[in-house]
Design an enzyme around this catalytic site. Structure first.
Site, PDB file in Angstrom:
ATOM      1  N   HIS A 261      11.083   5.489  -4.567  1.00 28.59           N
ATOM      2  CA  HIS A 261      10.089   4.570  -4.020  1.00 28.59           C
ATOM      3  C   HIS A 261       8.651   5.061  -4.187  1.00 28.59           C
ATOM      4  CE1 HIS A 261       9.090   1.170  -1.441  1.00 28.59           C
ATOM      5  NE2 HIS A 261       8.229   1.937  -0.793  1.00 28.59           N
TER       6      HIS A 261
ATOM      7  N   SER B 298       5.167  -1.773  -2.555  1.00 31.93           N
ATOM      8  CA  SER B 298       5.871  -1.826  -1.287  1.00 31.93           C
ATOM      9  C   SER B 298       5.260  -2.894  -0.365  1.00 31.93           C
ATOM     10  CB  SER B 298       5.867  -0.426  -0.663  1.00 31.93           C
ATOM     11  OG  SER B 298       6.871  -0.279   0.287  1.00 31.93           O
TER      12      SER B 298
ATOM     13  N   ASP C 265      15.536   3.326  -5.261  1.00 34.97           N
ATOM     14  CA  ASP C 265      15.225   2.559  -4.046  1.00 34.97           C
ATOM     15  C   ASP C 265      16.539   2.146  -3.381  1.00 34.97           C
ATOM     16  OD1 ASP C 265      12.509   1.993  -3.142  1.00 34.97           O
ATOM     17  OD2 ASP C 265      12.130   1.124  -5.116  1.00 34.97           O
TER      18      ASP C 265
HETATM   19  N1  LIG Z   1       7.940   5.793   6.932  1.00 31.81           N
HETATM   20  C1  LIG Z   1       8.169   5.181   5.658  1.00 31.81           C
HETATM   21  C2  LIG Z   1       6.903   5.234   4.832  1.00 31.81           C
HETATM   22  C3  LIG Z   1       6.893   4.174   3.801  1.00 31.81           C
HETATM   23  O1  LIG Z   1       7.760   3.344   3.784  1.00 31.81           O
HETATM   24  C4  LIG Z   1       5.822   4.108   2.797  1.00 31.81           C
HETATM   25  C5  LIG Z   1       4.924   5.154   2.676  1.00 31.81           C
HETATM   26  C6  LIG Z   1       3.924   5.116   1.715  1.00 31.81           C
HETATM   27  C7  LIG Z   1       3.817   4.038   0.854  1.00 31.81           C
HETATM   28  C8  LIG Z   1       4.701   2.991   0.963  1.00 31.81           C
HETATM   29  C9  LIG Z   1       5.713   3.018   1.931  1.00 31.81           C
HETATM   30  N2  LIG Z   1       6.584   1.972   2.052  1.00 31.81           N
HETATM   31  C10 LIG Z   1       6.233   0.647   2.072  1.00 31.81           C
HETATM   32  O2  LIG Z   1       5.133   0.183   2.206  1.00 31.81           O
HETATM   33  C11 LIG Z   1       9.349   5.842   4.948  1.00 31.81           C
HETATM   34  O3  LIG Z   1      10.396   6.003   5.542  1.00 31.81           O
HETATM   35  O4  LIG Z   1       9.272   6.194   3.787  1.00 31.81           O
END
Ligand SMILES: N[C@@H](CC(=O)c1ccccc1NC=O)C(=O)O
Length: 307
Positions: free
Chosen positions: A281, A164, A249
């Protein structure tokens, strides 16, 4: 007609047609999980990361909280395979969490299956927002790789894996200028998992509140936008880039991964694209704790250079 921009596609970026609500939805990964609620998905992700890290620290020889720079947050954990030899391949992992959450201390997902196969795994911390800015995080990640190369000059290849936001940071290393660091790391592969490569849409979402990114910051830190105009070619043509995204995703995450893959191919990179079947994800990364998981197997095959 020259192939430029989004694989030769003309017109404004597709995300600009989305309403504010749609954009927020597309860039909220936890809203797209199918087997559990959003909150439960995030909790499970933290829990599995926590357990995997405890297990790694209990069962593997390691060097923890090693400084790769002077900053308080510039630390990394090194997990060694059985029969410690510095002449092993190294895989560096960069955690996700939208550059504002997550920690190396809960991100040792891939440690046990990889060290079991002779790979040294390094889990890297960087200063998340609001302490760190995108520019600082990119610089920290660059220095963490330089540190590993200098500390382990006999490494049999350095591989970068990011999830991510961490995939974004790893992808920025495709464009890094190593000359000022006095060493060129022995980079042999990239495993980019459910990444974000164009940061501009993020500027218009609530995720930007702690990041405080301007459009210029986003532009400067977007590997998608930088690669489109870069004249550089891969230093090592054998260096492999795997762009992977979970089946569940969001459409915007799928679009970002596909377009980044296409741009890599046009730039002469040895890239491949994989949609990981039935993964959301979070599952896509927490399953790296399992040695028989399809993505673990792809990573191991690449590192161990098996067909
Ligand atoms: N608040 C975000 C959190 C999130 O995107 C996320 C959480 C843990 C590991 C990776 C993530 N996404 C990108 O870095 C969500 O809506 O899922």
């Amino acid at each position: 007609r020259p192939l430029a921009g989004r694989g030769g596609m003309e017109g404004p970026a597709p995300w600009k047609r989305l309403s504010k609500e749609e954009l927020e939805d597309q860039y909220s990964p936890s809203r797209w999980v199918i087997r559990r609620g959003a909150e439960e998905a995030l909790r499970t992700y933290s829990h599995i990361g926590d357990e995997a890290t405890k297990k790694a620290r209990a069962t593997r020889k390691s060097l923890l909280h090693v400084s790769y720079g002077d900053g308080e947050g510039e630390k990394l954990d090194i997990y060694f395979p059985e029969g410690v030899s510095e002449a092993s391949p190294f895989c560096l992992f960069f955690h996700g969490g939208y550059w504002q959450s997550g920690s190396k201390d809960t991100s040792a997902f891939m440690v046990n299956p990889l060290t079991e196969q002779g790979v040294t795994v390094v889990v890297v911390a960087y200063d998340i927002a609001p302490k760190g800015t995108l520019d600082q995080m990119v610089d920290q990640v660059t220095r963490s790789i330089v540190f590993v190369q200098k500390q382990y000059p006999c490494n049999e290849g350095i591989y970068l894996c990011g999830h991510s936001a961490g995939a974004h940071l790893a992808a920025m290393m495709l464009l890094a200028n190593w000359t000022k660091h006095g060493v060129t790391p022995n980079l042999k592969g990239f495993f980019l998992v459910s990444g974000i490569y164009d940061l501009k849409p993020i500027v218009y979402t609530s995720q930007n509140a702690p990041l405080l990114m301007t459009l210029e910051d986003a532009q400067r830190n977007s590997p998608q936008l930088l690669l489109e105009v870069a004249l550089t070619r891969p230093l090592d043509p054998a260096c492999h880039v795997l762009v992977s995204v979970g089946q569940h995703d969001s459409p915007e995450f799928h679009r970002q991964s596909k377009e980044f893959y296409q741009t890599l191919r046009q730039g002469g990179w040895n890239a491949s694209f994989e949609e990981i079947h039935d993964m959301d994800h979070f599952e896509i990364i927490w399953n790296l704790t399992q040695k028989d998981y399809v993505l673990t197997q792809m990573i191991l095959r690449t590192i161990l250079q098996e067909p």
